[in-house]
Design an enzyme around this catalytic site. Structure first.
Site, short mmCIF file in Angstrom:
data_model
loop_
_atom_site.label_atom_id
_atom_site.label_comp_id
_atom_site.label_asym_id
_atom_site.label_seq_id
_atom_site.Cartn_x
_atom_site.Cartn_y
_atom_site.Cartn_z
N THR A 1 -18.09 -13.02 25.01
CA THR A 1 -16.97 -13.04 25.96
C THR A 1 -15.97 -14.01 25.34
OG1 THR A 1 -17.83 -14.88 27.26
CG2 THR A 1 -18.53 -12.67 27.93
N TYR B 1 14.95 23.35 36.22
CA TYR B 1 14.89 23.14 34.76
C TYR B 1 16.13 22.39 34.27
CZ TYR B 1 14.61 23.82 29.77
OH TYR B 1 14.56 23.59 28.41
N LYS C 1 -10.88 -5.88 -3.12
CA LYS C 1 -10.71 -5.48 -1.72
C LYS C 1 -11.35 -4.15 -1.37
CE LYS C 1 -9.13 -7.43 0.98
NZ LYS C 1 -7.77 -7.31 1.52
N SER D 1 -7.30 -1.90 -2.73
CA SER D 1 -5.99 -2.51 -2.81
C SER D 1 -5.38 -2.15 -4.15
CB SER D 1 -6.13 -4.03 -2.69
OG SER D 1 -5.02 -4.68 -3.29
N1 ARG Z 1 13.36 25.51 24.15
C1 ARG Z 1 13.42 25.34 25.57
C2 ARG Z 1 12.42 24.25 25.98
O1 ARG Z 1 11.61 23.93 25.20
C3 ARG Z 1 13.06 26.61 26.26
C4 ARG Z 1 13.66 26.75 27.61
C5 ARG Z 1 15.13 26.90 27.49
N2 ARG Z 1 15.72 27.20 28.75
C6 ARG Z 1 17.02 27.06 28.93
N3 ARG Z 1 17.45 27.34 30.10
N4 ARG Z 1 17.83 26.66 27.99
O2 ARG Z 1 12.45 23.74 27.07
#
Ligand code: ARG
Length: 466
Positions: A161, A323, A289, A283
């Site tokens: 420890t 997205y 080493k 090394s």
């Molecule tokens: N290459 C993009 C990614 O990896 C794919 C999706 C693209 N979608 C878009 N609406 N531009 O996320």
């Protein structure tokens, strides 16, 4: 108009000019997401069959597209796939080539689908495979640790420890400590992959579709446990990436701690292990080493994996639904983390398979008489002394001996409170034999632990199909 050979993106209908070279160079992901090609093709096969079942493609069209997907699969596998300037990512590249091969039928492949649900599907398929492979490599390292533990018999070394000698422990016990940490990593992979095993396909760009798609059937065909519940969530959820990055980072942290011990143990100062030539480096200048580079890199690469996790969490934190292109930043850290972890696991396994335990220096270090101090206090406890008093009594003998230079064992023998048989506790290996409580470091509980570890390995093997 777009000139022949120029990039002609999927959305060319809406645009009067082709994308600039600078935009393409900055936004492309093909250079790394080509790794998703097998998953992209698998997802497209299921999608196309779904379109056939929905009556949106004729049987002939389905067959033409499936045939083209097989060709693309083959071309990518054998390296004959030729990239076009418009190939921005793996999805555009595969679809462009399918359309070249299958003509009008190919142009129907993307019906009812967006790259947003497509990329999320591909990455989940990829993680399902690669995460399982990482867990299987973990399993192999565990098996090696278990073998070495079983073969170590009653060899013991100091347990530490604060990196100060504390109490002797069996070498098997020490090795199995790492076994159990890795076993938790395997269960973490299992949990994370269970949550990742949901199909986003059919969510479209963000809102689903007006076409009669059947996301449940497509999910089942891809071997997912089910489909998404909410299309917005389906295309924007990258929890599965963050979780995998955490599981990988924590596992690499475990490997880092193992690596650190190997560095210490292989030093001349410790001299507890001799690493095999094949798993050490020399090394360029110092002929004497022999360096533990595998152990050091297992330790050093943990920094990268921690960075991949924290960096990706930072990418996610400000994103509104659904997205956003930021999400393209999910792939490089994920690929890098799993690749780094896998390389580390395989290399460390080789180190453990080939290293030699130098049992004499280990045991010599553990036979340091002061490591019996707790046993001596416990002897007084058995005779009825409160533990606090016993601790203080033995502690003052340790201090007096250290100050006077008298060997600790002699000082204990000279102290009337321990009785004539006390010298037995200083016999080599005696204190570790006294560690008899369940889960403890002595031969008795470790024998049981070895049985439990074998059983755990067998359970894991069932899940991993290894
Ligand atoms: N290459 C993009 C990614 O990896 C794919 C999706 C693209 N979608 C878009 N609406 N531009 O996320």
């Amino acid at each position: 108009m777009t000139e022949p050979g120029e990039a002609r993106p999927l959305w060319h209908g809406r645009f009067g000019a082709p994308p600039s070279d600078e935009l393409m160079a900055f936004t492309e992901s093909l250079s790394f997401d080509i790794a998703l090609a097998p998953d992209d093709i698998e997802g497209s096969r299921a999608h196309v069959r779904g379109l056939g079942r929905a009556g949106l493609l004729t049987d002939t069209e389905v067959q033409a597209i499936l045939g083209a997907l097989d060709t693309v699969d083959q071309e990518i596998a054998d390296g004959s796939f030729v990239l076009a300037p418009s190939d921005e990512d793996v999805h555009t590249a595969v679809e462009r080539r399918v359309t070249e091969i299958a003509g009008d039928a190919g142009a129907k492949l993307h019906t009812g689908r967006s790259r947003n649900d497509q990329v999320a599907t591909d990455l989940r398929l990829w993680l399902r495979r690669e995460g399982t492979a990482a867990a299987a490599r973990t399993h192999v390292l565990q098996a090696t640790l278990l073998d070495r533990a079983a073969a170590a018999g009653d060899t013991y070394l100091p347990g530490y420890t604060h990196l100060q000698r504390a109490q002797p422990v069996l070498l098997a016990h020490h090795l199995l400590a790492h076994f159990w940490a890795l076993s938790r990593d395997v269960t973490r992979w299992r949990d994370a992959l269970t949550r990742a095993n949901v199909s986003p396909l059919g969510a479209g760009a963000l809102a689903g579709s007006s076409l009669p798609l059947d996301p449940d059937a497509v999910a089942a065909e891809l071997g997912f446990a089910g489909r998404f519940e909410n299309s917005l969530d389906a295309v924007s959820d990258r929890d599965f990436v963050a979780e995998a990055l955490f599981v990988a980072a924590l596992e690499q942290v475990h490997l880092s701690r193992i690596g650190e011990e190997l560095v210490l143990w292989s030093s001349e100062e410790f001299g507890f292990v001799r690493l095999a030539d094949a798993y050490t480096t020399g090394s360029s200048m110092l002929p004497n080493k022999k360096n533990p580079d595998v152990a050091e890199l297992a330790r050093g690469k943990a920094g990268r994996l921690i960075g991949n996790l924290t960096g990706f969490l930072a990418t996610l934190k400000g994103l509104p639904l659904a997205y956003n292109r930021d999400l393209q930043e999910d792939k490089e850290p994920l690929f890098d983390a799993l690749n780094t972890l896998s390389l580390s696991l395989v290399a460390l396994r080789g180190v453990f398979e080939t290293l030699e335990f130098l049992t004499e220096p280990m045991q010599h270090a553990a036979d340091d008489a002061t490591t019996a101090a707790t046993d001596l206090a416990e002897q007084l406890v058995r005779e009825g002394m409160p533990f606090r008093d016993a601790h203080a009594a033995v502690g003052s003998i340790v201090r007096d001996a250290a100050e006077s230079g008298q060997p600790f064992a002699d000082a204990v023998a000279a102290d009337g409170r321990f009785g004539p048989d006390v010298s037995a506790v200083f016999e080599p290996g005696e204190t570790v034999r006294r560690r008899t409580s369940p889960g403890g470091a002595g031969p008795e509980p470790v024998r049981e632990q070895l049985v439990a570890a074998r059983a755990r390995l067998a359970e894991q093997a069932q899940w991993l199909h290894v």
